[in-house]
Scaffold this active site. Structure first.
Site, PDB file in Angstrom:
ATOM      1  N   ARG A  36       0.843  -1.190   0.000  1.00 15.55           N
ATOM      2  CA  ARG A  36       0.000   0.000   0.000  1.00 15.55           C
ATOM      3  C   ARG A  36       0.880   1.242   0.000  1.00 15.55           C
ATOM      4  O   ARG A  36       2.026   1.205   0.443  1.00 15.55           O
ATOM      5  CB  ARG A  36      -0.902   0.021   1.241  1.00 15.55           C
ATOM      6  CG  ARG A  36      -1.877  -1.144   1.328  1.00 15.55           C
ATOM      7  CD  ARG A  36      -2.654  -1.071   2.630  1.00 15.55           C
ATOM      8  NE  ARG A  36      -3.581  -2.175   2.776  1.00 15.55           N
ATOM      9  CZ  ARG A  36      -4.355  -2.369   3.836  1.00 15.55           C
ATOM     10  NH1 ARG A  36      -4.307  -1.494   4.847  1.00 15.55           N
ATOM     11  NH2 ARG A  36      -5.165  -3.397   3.890  1.00 15.55           N
ATOM     12  N   LEU A  57      -4.367   1.245  -4.406  1.00 17.56           N
ATOM     13  CA  LEU A  57      -5.453   0.489  -5.037  1.00 17.56           C
ATOM     14  C   LEU A  57      -6.813   1.146  -4.853  1.00 17.56           C
ATOM     15  O   LEU A  57      -7.815   0.637  -5.349  1.00 17.56           O
ATOM     16  CB  LEU A  57      -5.474  -0.941  -4.471  1.00 17.56           C
ATOM     17  CG  LEU A  57      -4.234  -1.788  -4.769  1.00 17.56           C
ATOM     18  CD1 LEU A  57      -4.385  -3.184  -4.181  1.00 17.56           C
ATOM     19  CD2 LEU A  57      -3.971  -1.873  -6.263  1.00 17.56           C
ATOM     20  N   LYS A  58      -6.853   2.266  -4.148  1.00 13.16           N
ATOM     21  CA  LYS A  58      -8.110   3.018  -4.028  1.00 13.16           C
ATOM     22  C   LYS A  58      -8.385   3.845  -5.281  1.00 13.16           C
ATOM     23  O   LYS A  58      -9.494   4.354  -5.463  1.00 13.16           O
ATOM     24  CB  LYS A  58      -8.063   3.926  -2.803  1.00 13.16           C
ATOM     25  CG  LYS A  58      -7.993   3.170  -1.480  1.00 13.16           C
ATOM     26  CD  LYS A  58      -7.943   4.130  -0.302  1.00 13.16           C
ATOM     27  CE  LYS A  58      -7.863   3.362   1.019  1.00 13.16           C
ATOM     28  NZ  LYS A  58      -7.792   4.279   2.189  1.00 13.16           N
ATOM     29  N   GLY A 121      -9.987 -14.172  11.554  1.00 13.88           N
ATOM     30  CA  GLY A 121      -9.422 -15.217  12.389  1.00 13.88           C
ATOM     31  C   GLY A 121      -7.910 -15.161  12.390  1.00 13.88           C
ATOM     32  O   GLY A 121      -7.300 -14.412  11.635  1.00 13.88           O
ATOM     33  N   HIS A 122      -7.329 -15.975  13.259  1.00 12.32           N
ATOM     34  CA  HIS A 122      -5.875 -16.103  13.328  1.00 12.32           C
ATOM     35  C   HIS A 122      -5.533 -17.577  13.503  1.00 12.32           C
ATOM     36  O   HIS A 122      -6.421 -18.437  13.622  1.00 12.32           O
ATOM     37  CB  HIS A 122      -5.306 -15.273  14.473  1.00 12.32           C
ATOM     38  CG  HIS A 122      -5.279 -13.804  14.186  1.00 12.32           C
ATOM     39  ND1 HIS A 122      -4.466 -13.248  13.225  1.00 12.32           N
ATOM     40  CD2 HIS A 122      -5.982 -12.764  14.739  1.00 12.32           C
ATOM     41  CE1 HIS A 122      -4.661 -11.944  13.182  1.00 12.32           C
ATOM     42  NE2 HIS A 122      -5.573 -11.623  14.083  1.00 12.32           N
ATOM     43  N   ILE A 124      -4.678 -19.508  15.835  1.00 12.49           N
ATOM     44  CA  ILE A 124      -5.302 -20.283  16.913  1.00 12.49           C
ATOM     45  C   ILE A 124      -6.734 -20.672  16.569  1.00 12.49           C
ATOM     46  O   ILE A 124      -7.202 -21.759  16.921  1.00 12.49           O
ATOM     47  CB  ILE A 124      -5.236 -19.497  18.249  1.00 12.49           C
ATOM     48  CG1 ILE A 124      -5.586 -20.401  19.421  1.00 12.49           C
ATOM     49  CG2 ILE A 124      -6.125 -18.250  18.207  1.00 12.49           C
ATOM     50  CD1 ILE A 124      -5.299 -19.772  20.778  1.00 12.49           C
ATOM     51  N   TYR A 126      -7.943 -21.095  13.391  1.00 14.86           N
ATOM     52  CA  TYR A 126      -7.889 -22.099  12.320  1.00 14.86           C
ATOM     53  C   TYR A 126      -7.477 -23.459  12.879  1.00 14.86           C
ATOM     54  O   TYR A 126      -8.009 -24.503  12.500  1.00 14.86           O
ATOM     55  CB  TYR A 126      -6.923 -21.663  11.221  1.00 14.86           C
ATOM     56  CG  TYR A 126      -7.123 -20.238  10.765  1.00 14.86           C
ATOM     57  CD1 TYR A 126      -8.399 -19.687  10.641  1.00 14.86           C
ATOM     58  CD2 TYR A 126      -6.031 -19.413  10.476  1.00 14.86           C
ATOM     59  CE1 TYR A 126      -8.581 -18.374  10.246  1.00 14.86           C
ATOM     60  CE2 TYR A 126      -6.203 -18.099  10.072  1.00 14.86           C
ATOM     61  CZ  TYR A 126      -7.481 -17.584   9.968  1.00 14.86           C
ATOM     62  OH  TYR A 126      -7.648 -16.280   9.572  1.00 14.86           O
ATOM     63  N   ASP A 152      -0.753 -21.068  10.312  1.00 14.66           N
ATOM     64  CA  ASP A 152      -0.196 -19.991   9.497  1.00 14.66           C
ATOM     65  C   ASP A 152       0.852 -20.502   8.515  1.00 14.66           C
ATOM     66  O   ASP A 152       0.818 -20.177   7.321  1.00 14.66           O
ATOM     67  CB  ASP A 152       0.454 -18.925  10.381  1.00 14.66           C
ATOM     68  CG  ASP A 152      -0.548 -17.899  10.892  1.00 14.66           C
ATOM     69  OD1 ASP A 152      -1.725 -17.968  10.497  1.00 14.66           O
ATOM     70  OD2 ASP A 152      -0.166 -17.033  11.692  1.00 14.66           O
TER      71      ASP A 152
END
Length: 382
Positions: A36, A57-58, A121-122, A124, A126, A152
């Protein structure tokens, strides 16, 4: 290198997707991270071997630019939640129409469909949804997530990299690209296939932390040494177990049977007392050369100096002196050659990359002036 000539566009993210991109870069792919704008410092530490382009990308111009980068590449790696790329007009349907050979890898927590597809989510979460978290932890205690490694990185980044390589291999036969739906829930579960498959042979009949491989067995555990360090014991097989007892100077005739579950607490007490009687270095010397399956628990600042790791060159240093693991596996003819660069600045390669993709100096100047792209390098390099 094995992936030489493969061009990858990685949409900036954290942890799993950057790891996937780093793996591809280590083995020779040209990975371009799209960052970005107006973000001077990136939190991504897995940027080895990549180049950075900063794009807004905006803006319609920024989206058109990214589209051009994607359709001229082999792989797009995106870590966003379901629907984000479609809103930008950069979903796989649009991009594969322009470039049918494109491999479009979508790396998310829950996958592209299902009731959780758009949920945050993170690792843990998943891991919990994969079923594996329920099996991790000590007996009588709550489930314990082992860092953020399983979902991850094993189930996410590494599994996605495998999917990309498989798709590239298949493309050699069909000439066609495809979409990869990499779910960290499913990737973690797949990495844990042994848990499902070995359940039928009684390996997980007992509760969490009470089985052979989850810390329940006293001969598959870690023990504190006299100097407060630890040794890892993995003496599962009877012949290895006997060697463990020999080095510990314990007579098997005076101990309960190895597989007597009810006696495991007493065996653990005995082993704990023995290991606490000597420092780690002494135990390492005593177990060296045996098949007792006992090794020191090395800290991160010790691993590169261990004789075995040093002999294999298992750890390397970047240009800033920071250590990192050598890419694995080792290929005999086309091994990985990780970049030694220690840092990657957002927008560092904007001008360079745009020139490679066919933009002329005037076009690049206009985009820089309009804020469509940013470059950390001096614009005199145009």
């Amino acid at each position: 290198m094995a992936l030489a000539g493969v061009r990858v566009i990685e949409l900036a993210g954290l942890a799993p997707a950057p790891f996937c991109g780093m793996v591809l870069a280590d083995f020779g792919a040209k990975v371009i991270r799209v960052d970005r704008t107006k973000v001077p410092v990136s939190l991504d530490t897995l940027h080895r071997g990549k180049r950075s382009v900063a794009v807004d990308l905006k803006t319609a111009e920024g989206r058109a630019l990214l589209r051009r980068l994607c359709v001229q590449s082999d792989v797009v790696l995106e870590p966003y939640r379901k629907g984000v790329m479609e809103k930008l007009g950069l979903g796989p349907q649009e991009l594969l129409t322009e470039n049918p050979r494109l491999i479009y890898a979508r790396l998310t927590g829950y996958g592209q469909n299902g009731s959780h597809a758009t949920a945050a989510g993170h690792d843990i979460n998943y891991l919990a949804m994969s079923g594996l978290l329920s099996r991790l932890g000590r007996s009588g205690e709550k489930p314990l997530a082992p860092l953020n490694l399983l979902a991850d990185f094993a189930g996410g980044g590494l599994t996605c990299a495998l999917g990309i390589v498989l798709a590239l291999l298949e493309r050699e036969k069909s000439g066609k690209g495809q979409v990869i739906d990499a779910s960290m829930v499913e990737g973690a579960a797949y990495a844990g296939s042994f848990v499902w498959k070995s359940g039928s042979i009684g390996m997980w009949d007992r509760g969490r932390g009470e089985n052979l491989l989850d810390g329940g067995a006293p001969f598959y555990d870690t023990y504190r040494t006299q100097d407060g360090k630890f040794m890892a014991v993995g003496a599962l097989e009877p012949q290895f177990y006997l060697q463990l007892l020999k080095v510990l100077e314990l007579d098997p005739r005076e101990l309960p049977p190895q597989m007597s579950f009810s006696d495991w607490p007493e065996l653990r007490r005995i082993f704990s007392a023995r290991f606490a009687s000597k420092p780690q270095a002494e135990w390492s010397r005593l177990f060296q050369g045996t098949d007792a399956c006992v090794t020191p628990v090395l800290s991160l600042d010790q691993v590169s100096s261990h004789p075995h790791n040093r002999e294999r060159g298992s750890f390397m240093k970047d240009s800033g002196g920071g250590e990192f693991p050598r890419p694995a596996p080792v290929l005999s003819r086309t091994p990985a050659r990780p970049s030694p660069a220690a840092h990657l600045t957002t927008g560092e390669h904007t001008v360079e990359v745009l020139q490679e993709f066919g933009f002329n100096s005037e076009e690049i100047e206009q985009m820089l002036a309009a804020g469509v792209v940013e470059a950390s390098t001096e614009r005199s390099k145009l």
